[in-house]
Design a protein around this motif. Structure first.
Motif, PDB file in Angstrom:
ATOM      1  N   THR A  57     -10.322  -2.617 -13.099  1.00 59.62           N
ATOM      2  CA  THR A  57      -9.076  -1.859 -13.107  1.00 59.62           C
ATOM      3  C   THR A  57      -9.165  -0.653 -14.019  1.00 59.62           C
ATOM      4  OG1 THR A  57      -8.311  -3.296 -14.864  1.00 59.62           O
ATOM      5  CG2 THR A  57      -7.605  -3.842 -12.629  1.00 59.62           C
ATOM      6  N   THR A  58      -9.095   0.500 -13.405  1.00 65.62           N
ATOM      7  CA  THR A  58      -8.982   1.726 -14.200  1.00 65.62           C
ATOM      8  C   THR A  58      -7.786   2.480 -13.655  1.00 65.62           C
ATOM      9  OG1 THR A  58     -10.599   2.635 -12.672  1.00 65.62           O
ATOM     10  CG2 THR A  58     -11.381   2.108 -14.874  1.00 65.62           C
ATOM     11  N   PRO A  59      -6.570   1.980 -13.983  1.00 64.81           N
ATOM     12  CA  PRO A  59      -5.404   2.532 -13.310  1.00 64.81           C
ATOM     13  C   PRO A  59      -4.939   3.863 -13.881  1.00 64.81           C
ATOM     14  CG  PRO A  59      -4.763   0.731 -14.733  1.00 64.81           C
ATOM     15  CD  PRO A  59      -6.230   0.980 -14.953  1.00 64.81           C
ATOM     16  N   ASN A  60      -5.643   4.915 -13.584  1.00 64.73           N
ATOM     17  CA  ASN A  60      -5.190   6.238 -13.988  1.00 64.73           C
ATOM     18  C   ASN A  60      -5.900   7.307 -13.169  1.00 64.73           C
ATOM     19  OD1 ASN A  60      -7.342   4.977 -15.749  1.00 64.73           O
ATOM     20  ND2 ASN A  60      -7.742   7.115 -16.092  1.00 64.73           N
ATOM     21  N   TRP A  61      -5.131   8.383 -12.746  1.00 59.97           N
ATOM     22  CA  TRP A  61      -5.870   9.566 -12.320  1.00 59.97           C
ATOM     23  C   TRP A  61      -6.787   9.808 -13.513  1.00 59.97           C
ATOM     24  CZ3 TRP A  61      -5.750  12.079  -7.755  1.00 59.97           C
ATOM     25  CH2 TRP A  61      -4.574  12.443  -7.104  1.00 59.97           C
ATOM     26  N   GLY A  62      -7.952  10.366 -13.331  1.00 63.94           N
ATOM     27  CA  GLY A  62      -8.782  10.671 -14.503  1.00 63.94           C
ATOM     28  C   GLY A  62      -8.134  11.783 -15.315  1.00 63.94           C
ATOM     29  N   HIS A  96       1.581  10.165  -8.071  1.00 62.65           N
ATOM     30  CA  HIS A  96       1.038  10.987  -6.993  1.00 62.65           C
ATOM     31  C   HIS A  96      -0.401  10.648  -6.613  1.00 62.65           C
ATOM     32  CE1 HIS A  96       4.735  13.090  -7.858  1.00 62.65           C
ATOM     33  NE2 HIS A  96       4.633  13.575  -6.632  1.00 62.65           N
ATOM     34  N   GLN A  97      -0.971   9.638  -7.281  1.00 60.37           N
ATOM     35  CA  GLN A  97      -2.261   9.108  -6.826  1.00 60.37           C
ATOM     36  C   GLN A  97      -1.896   7.986  -5.862  1.00 60.37           C
ATOM     37  OE1 GLN A  97      -4.589   7.106  -5.905  1.00 60.37           O
ATOM     38  NE2 GLN A  97      -5.972   6.585  -7.569  1.00 60.37           N
ATOM     39  N   PRO A  98      -2.132   8.181  -4.557  1.00 62.20           N
ATOM     40  CA  PRO A  98      -1.616   7.212  -3.574  1.00 62.20           C
ATOM     41  C   PRO A  98      -1.897   5.748  -3.926  1.00 62.20           C
ATOM     42  CG  PRO A  98      -2.663   9.055  -2.464  1.00 62.20           C
ATOM     43  CD  PRO A  98      -2.867   9.288  -3.924  1.00 62.20           C
ATOM     44  N   LEU A  99      -3.073   5.456  -4.453  1.00 62.85           N
ATOM     45  CA  LEU A  99      -3.425   4.047  -4.695  1.00 62.85           C
ATOM     46  C   LEU A  99      -2.738   3.453  -5.930  1.00 62.85           C
ATOM     47  CD1 LEU A  99      -7.116   4.090  -3.505  1.00 62.85           C
ATOM     48  CD2 LEU A  99      -5.153   3.030  -2.379  1.00 62.85           C
ATOM     49  N   HIS A 100      -1.943   4.257  -6.632  1.00 59.06           N
ATOM     50  CA  HIS A 100      -1.075   3.668  -7.658  1.00 59.06           C
ATOM     51  C   HIS A 100       0.185   3.108  -7.005  1.00 59.06           C
ATOM     52  CE1 HIS A 100      -2.784   4.677 -11.736  1.00 59.06           C
ATOM     53  NE2 HIS A 100      -3.694   5.086 -10.861  1.00 59.06           N
ATOM     54  N   VAL A 101       0.293   3.326  -5.691  1.00 63.61           N
ATOM     55  CA  VAL A 101       1.375   2.740  -4.904  1.00 63.61           C
ATOM     56  C   VAL A 101       0.715   1.971  -3.753  1.00 63.61           C
ATOM     57  CG1 VAL A 101       3.612   3.220  -3.804  1.00 63.61           C
ATOM     58  CG2 VAL A 101       2.734   4.790  -5.525  1.00 63.61           C
ATOM     59  N   LEU A 106     -12.683   1.926  -4.496  1.00 58.84           N
ATOM     60  CA  LEU A 106     -11.835   2.889  -3.795  1.00 58.84           C
ATOM     61  C   LEU A 106     -10.824   3.545  -4.742  1.00 58.84           C
ATOM     62  CD1 LEU A 106     -11.263   4.104  -1.012  1.00 58.84           C
ATOM     63  CD2 LEU A 106      -9.629   2.238  -0.624  1.00 58.84           C
ATOM     64  N   HIS A 107     -10.274   2.750  -5.661  1.00 59.30           N
ATOM     65  CA  HIS A 107      -9.302   3.299  -6.605  1.00 59.30           C
ATOM     66  C   HIS A 107      -9.971   4.390  -7.459  1.00 59.30           C
ATOM     67  CE1 HIS A 107      -5.472   2.890  -8.874  1.00 59.30           C
ATOM     68  NE2 HIS A 107      -6.210   3.505  -9.782  1.00 59.30           N
ATOM     69  N   HIS A 108     -11.145   4.096  -7.937  1.00 61.75           N
ATOM     70  CA  HIS A 108     -11.891   5.027  -8.787  1.00 61.75           C
ATOM     71  C   HIS A 108     -12.251   6.314  -8.036  1.00 61.75           C
ATOM     72  CE1 HIS A 108     -15.098   6.433 -11.521  1.00 61.75           C
ATOM     73  NE2 HIS A 108     -14.443   5.762 -12.441  1.00 61.75           N
ATOM     74  N   TRP A 168     -10.429   7.734  -5.830  1.00 65.10           N
ATOM     75  CA  TRP A 168      -9.229   8.580  -5.794  1.00 65.10           C
ATOM     76  C   TRP A 168      -8.769   9.015  -7.180  1.00 65.10           C
ATOM     77  CZ3 TRP A 168      -6.497  10.895  -1.839  1.00 65.10           C
ATOM     78  CH2 TRP A 168      -7.033  10.681  -0.566  1.00 65.10           C
ATOM     79  N   ASP A 169      -9.006   8.198  -8.199  1.00 68.64           N
ATOM     80  CA  ASP A 169      -8.642   8.592  -9.571  1.00 68.64           C
ATOM     81  C   ASP A 169      -9.561   9.701 -10.071  1.00 68.64           C
ATOM     82  OD1 ASP A 169      -6.508   7.062 -10.345  1.00 68.64           O
ATOM     83  OD2 ASP A 169      -7.675   5.599 -11.494  1.00 68.64           O
ATOM     84  N   ILE A 170     -10.843   9.519  -9.858  1.00 64.96           N
ATOM     85  CA  ILE A 170     -11.824  10.305 -10.600  1.00 64.96           C
ATOM     86  C   ILE A 170     -12.920  10.942  -9.734  1.00 64.96           C
ATOM     87  CG2 ILE A 170     -13.661  10.132 -12.356  1.00 64.96           C
ATOM     88  CD1 ILE A 170     -11.811   7.948 -13.675  1.00 64.96           C
TER      89      ILE A 170
HETATM   90 ZN    ZN Z   1      -5.704   4.874 -11.298  1.00 64.49          ZN
END
Ligand code: ZN
Ligand code: ADE
Ligand code: ZN
Length: 260
Positions: free
Chosen positions: A21-26, A138-143, A165-167, A169-171
């Motif tokens: 889990t790296t829940p953040n846009w970079g 606004h990072q789709p995968l945070h929703v 996949l999350h990473h 889109w984040d980074i």
């Molecule tokens: Zn994230």
């Protein structure tokens, strides 16, 4: 090594080096949203924000909410970074995270910032949180979906390297573009007045569902284990830049409304 020790060692290695889990846009994503927001503030909002942030820029403080994740004292804010939905679920009727989510988190920040009796310290903290959370929204995968932690457990390859996949889109997609946040902001914040108005239309829940719909498309267009590279970037980078633009001008709208 005994069998038991080997097992403990293997477990330790797995959990140390497996980042679920790296829940953040970079940082680049969050700073771009912050920089764009700063371009669209009223004079009054700009002045107030400058005071509350002690002269730091919005871009500078936009990553604060991620930095505090490693501090136990801030654990209760962890779930504020995302919100999960079942595929066809509605927020209003779905089971809420009792620890709070992106929506309740954003509402709390706005409430504290609008409250004349809030301390300067609280205003500073919740403004930094709000700036970050509008980016995350606004990072789709945070929703995204709860089962895969917004794509965090969907392993894929990015230009031959293992990631999730999350990473991506984040980074990964943003970093591959190889621009600083100021270069990105300069090149994407070229919106006409009409376009800004169009992006700022609607309310928080409209924007949540917009991200949720984009997340469903992200899920639909990738297979677990898929090798992603130029083609994926070609197909999806415009969604990333549009989301950064929307995040920026909507953050400005919220801040202009708080400090009107
Ligand atoms: Zn994230
Ligand atoms: N990060 C950690 N858990 C998450 C989830 N369930 N959804 C999105 N991002 C997350
Ligand atoms: Zn975050």
């Amino acid at each position: 090594m005994t069998l038991k020790n080997s097992f403990i060692f293997a477990l330790f290695t797995f959990f140390t080096f497996t980042n679920f889990t790296t829940p953040n846009w970079g940082p680049t994503g969050h700073r771009t949203v912050g920089e764009i927001a700063a371009n669209h503030l009223t004079k009054k909002a700009n002045k107030e924000i400058n005071k509350i942030l002690n002269g730091h820029s919005i871009a500078w403080v936009s990553t604060y909410a991620d930095e505090i994740k490693s501090d136990r004292n801030y654990r209760r804010f962890y779930s504020w970074h995302y919100i999960n939905f079942p595929v066809n679920g509605k927020y209003e009727t779905s089971k809420k995270n009792p620890k709070g989510d992106l929506v309740t988190g954003i509402h709390t920040c706005i409430e504290v910032l609008k409250d004349e009796n809030s301390t300067k310290q609280d205003k500073n903290f919740y403004l930094k949180m709000l700036i970050h959370l509008i980016g995350d929204l606004h990072q789709p995968l945070h929703v995204g979906h709860k089962e895969d932690k917004g794509g965090n457990t969907i392993q894929v390859q990015w230009f031959g390297k293992g990631t999730n996949l999350h990473h991506v889109w984040d980074i990964d997609m943003i970093e591959k573009w190889n621009m600083s946040y100021t270069e990105l902001a300069c090149n994407i914040d070229i919106l006409s007045k009409e376009q800004v108005k169009k992006y700022q239309k609607g309310n928080l829940m409209d924007w949540v569902y917009e991200s949720k719909n984009l997340a469903e498309e992200v899920y639909r267009t990738v297979k677990p284990g898929e090798k992603l590279s130029y083609r994926y970037s070609y197909l999806h980078f415009s969604t990333v830049t549009e989301q950064l633009e929307k995040g920026g001008v909507r953050l400005a709208k919220i801040l202009n409304e708080i400090y009107k």
